[in-house]
Motif scaffolding. Sequence first.
Motif, mmCIF file in Angstrom:
data_model
loop_
_atom_site.group_PDB
_atom_site.id
_atom_site.type_symbol
_atom_site.label_atom_id
_atom_site.label_comp_id
_atom_site.label_asym_id
_atom_site.label_seq_id
_atom_site.Cartn_x
_atom_site.Cartn_y
_atom_site.Cartn_z
ATOM 1 N N ILE A 89 0.836 -1.195 0.000
ATOM 2 C CA ILE A 89 0.000 0.000 0.000
ATOM 3 C C ILE A 89 0.870 1.245 0.000
ATOM 4 N N MET A 90 1.963 1.204 0.795
ATOM 5 C CA MET A 90 2.858 2.344 0.888
ATOM 6 C C MET A 90 3.499 2.625 -0.471
ATOM 7 N N ILE A 91 3.951 1.565 -1.143
ATOM 8 C CA ILE A 91 4.585 1.739 -2.459
ATOM 9 C C ILE A 91 3.609 2.409 -3.427
ATOM 10 N N PHE A 92 2.387 1.908 -3.457
ATOM 11 C CA PHE A 92 1.378 2.495 -4.340
ATOM 12 C C PHE A 92 1.169 3.978 -4.012
ATOM 13 N N ALA A 93 1.085 4.283 -2.721
ATOM 14 C CA ALA A 93 0.848 5.666 -2.306
ATOM 15 C C ALA A 93 1.981 6.571 -2.781
ATOM 16 N N ILE A 94 3.230 6.075 -2.631
ATOM 17 C CA ILE A 94 4.385 6.879 -3.052
ATOM 18 C C ILE A 94 4.349 7.110 -4.563
ATOM 19 N N ILE A 95 4.021 6.046 -5.310
ATOM 20 C CA ILE A 95 3.944 6.184 -6.779
ATOM 21 C C ILE A 95 2.930 7.271 -7.151
ATOM 22 N N TYR A 96 1.780 7.232 -6.514
ATOM 23 C CA TYR A 96 0.756 8.243 -6.814
ATOM 24 C C TYR A 96 1.254 9.645 -6.526
ATOM 25 N N ILE A 97 1.821 9.798 -5.337
ATOM 26 C CA ILE A 97 2.241 11.134 -4.917
ATOM 27 C C ILE A 97 3.301 11.683 -5.858
ATOM 28 N N LYS A 98 4.285 10.824 -6.217
ATOM 29 C CA LYS A 98 5.362 11.259 -7.110
ATOM 30 C C LYS A 98 4.822 11.549 -8.516
ATOM 31 N N SER A 99 4.038 10.608 -9.068
ATOM 32 C CA SER A 99 3.665 10.755 -10.470
ATOM 33 C C SER A 99 2.631 11.855 -10.679
#
Lengths: 410, 292
Positions: B276-286
């Motif tokens: 979940i954390m990885i997905f959240a980071i991807i969203y925030i960055k992209s």
Amino acid sequence: MKKLATLLLVLTAIAVGFSVKITMTSGGVGKELEVLREQLKMFKQLYPDIEVEVIPMPDSATERHDLYVTYFAAGEKDPDVLMLDVIWSAEFAPFLEDLTDDYDYFELKEFLPGTIMSVTVNGRIVAIPWFTDAGLLYYRKDLLEKYGYKNPPRTWDELVEMAKKISQAEGIIGFVWQGARYEGLVCNFLEYLWSFGGEVIDEKGKVVIDSSQAVQALQFMVDLIYKHRITPEGVVTYMEEDARRVFQKGEAVFMRNWPYAWALLNSDDSPVKGKVGVAPLPLGPGGRRAATLGGWNLGINKFSSKEEKEAAKKLIKFLTSYEQQLYKAIHSGQNPTRKAAYDDPKLKEAAPFMVELLSVFVNALPRPRTANYSELSDVIQKYVHAALTRQMTAEQAIKNIARELNFLLK
Amino acid sequence: MKIKGSAAYWMIFPTLLIISIVAFFPLFKTFYDSFFSFSLRPGIERRFVGLENYKNLLRDVRFVNALKNTIFFTVVSVSIETVLGLIIALIVHQKFTLRGIVRAAMLVPWAIPTAISSQMWRWMFHDQFGIMTRLWERIGIITPGTPILGRPGLAMWAIIFVDVWKTTPFMALLILAGLQVIPEDIYEAAKIDGANSIQRFFKITLPLVTPTIAVALIFRTLDALRVFDVVYIMTRGAVNTETLAVYNRHVLMDRAFTGAWFGYGSAISVFIFMLIMIFAIIYIKSLKLRLD
């Protein structure tokens, strides 16, 4: 007068002071809960100093299992009296009061031997059998008669033949059972396995399922769907109630189900009321027949206090007594675990099939008795279901079950 | 009047304490447990195994399969929900009669507890008397007699279908809130400058509503990655629909008192958390979100 009032007050105080409050879990399928509450009223008259609170549980056995895991893992003192599925005895034994010394108190020699086996773990009694269950074959009496069959099928081959003929002529389904991936699938599978002469684990605890009989049994289940076409493909999503609703609507000739279905099939709004017969499940090619033993037992929580345990014993003795088992059987259609109850004319009148099929209940076979039953069941469910949905062959499925069970039980 | 620094800390202390007890403690306990081998059976020795549980995860065929299913479910369902949610939000953002009633009615699927709606859908997908089965037969998606929830491949799509039905309203609601804060005068200025409606959508609406969509995406993805109830009630993980949470139920519950699987189950939980954390980071960055 004043003295009397004081005396009454003191007596009440004593009664309240000495009264014990215990809790018990119970299912609420059909009329089960209603009947239990009536029984508890009778219990209250016998033991006014014991107060019983009922905790209703979810309908699904798996959810009940998970609930108990949570209770036991937390070392909960409540509930005191636990309603336990026959397959849980070994798994939950470390958390249940040892009742071996109370064998005579509970009159266990009066009980059906299969039910006593289901509460025995390493020679110790961990619960008292409350009601018993066995897989049965329901059939449409009217349709069998119409097509010239006097008796229900004796063998699986006869069942296939009858189901084919009647279902094609009537444009309905031949045979429904429970094929979804859950505990009920294991019960169904074991009945084929046993009647074809196979076994999961032998007396020494060795895994013996990797046999040609097991492959044939599973292949037969697959064939019911795809070769004989008497069972719809949708059976792989059916649990008890899915099958019952199809059968009750008059859309199937045969159904494998538990005794509970009888009362519902014969209720006033049922389209098949009075048209249903019940028979033992058919014989396999080896001339053997088998029904899976189901049912529920009552155990006592090991973490309860001494007083609570004593009160719990009284409650269990009461609920499993001859009169109360009869009352339960007549009012909620759940089979007694005491042999003598089956000779009672009152039971014969209320549920004739229970008495006629006594041999089925006496000879019902327990599922493998091991502490990691839940895991074993999961393995069987997974691969039998994969075979039924043609993701692998019957042979591959049996090989996989054997491999994983060997790993599990080593 | 200005409150001194220390007084402010004392005032938020109760909140922090409660959050620590209900959120952080279980989280750290699970994290800690994942380095051990033990079961809940009394008298079982608790053994430190380091990263062993995590190493075993990747060798566990069933786990890897559940991971694939979970990611597939998440990507497909969240994508459909976002697009549909955006369209619905744009529609109900317009002024029309009975808008209030439509907005309220839209939320019904989301308001029904998942346990209940999943059971309802299970019946609607029943092969003999399920209304959805009849409908799918009519449209020609399936041949008559196909058990939707009993067919590998098809069952997962049915589950996604139910999830989309259930959570698109939530997506639409969040996006609608984002649309409502875009000031009208920007649109008016664009109109005067001669921008057509398509240009207005891509140049004004979409960029300004993106932060809201991102937040909604994070919420939904978070939920989708730990999906349990829809799957468990509709198929119990049969015909290749098992997700990580459904598999973890088996590990934690069916094996609670046997073997020594509790640490392994904790490792699965931590894995879901990390995912979940990885997905959240991807969203925030992209999506170049600014968290402040």
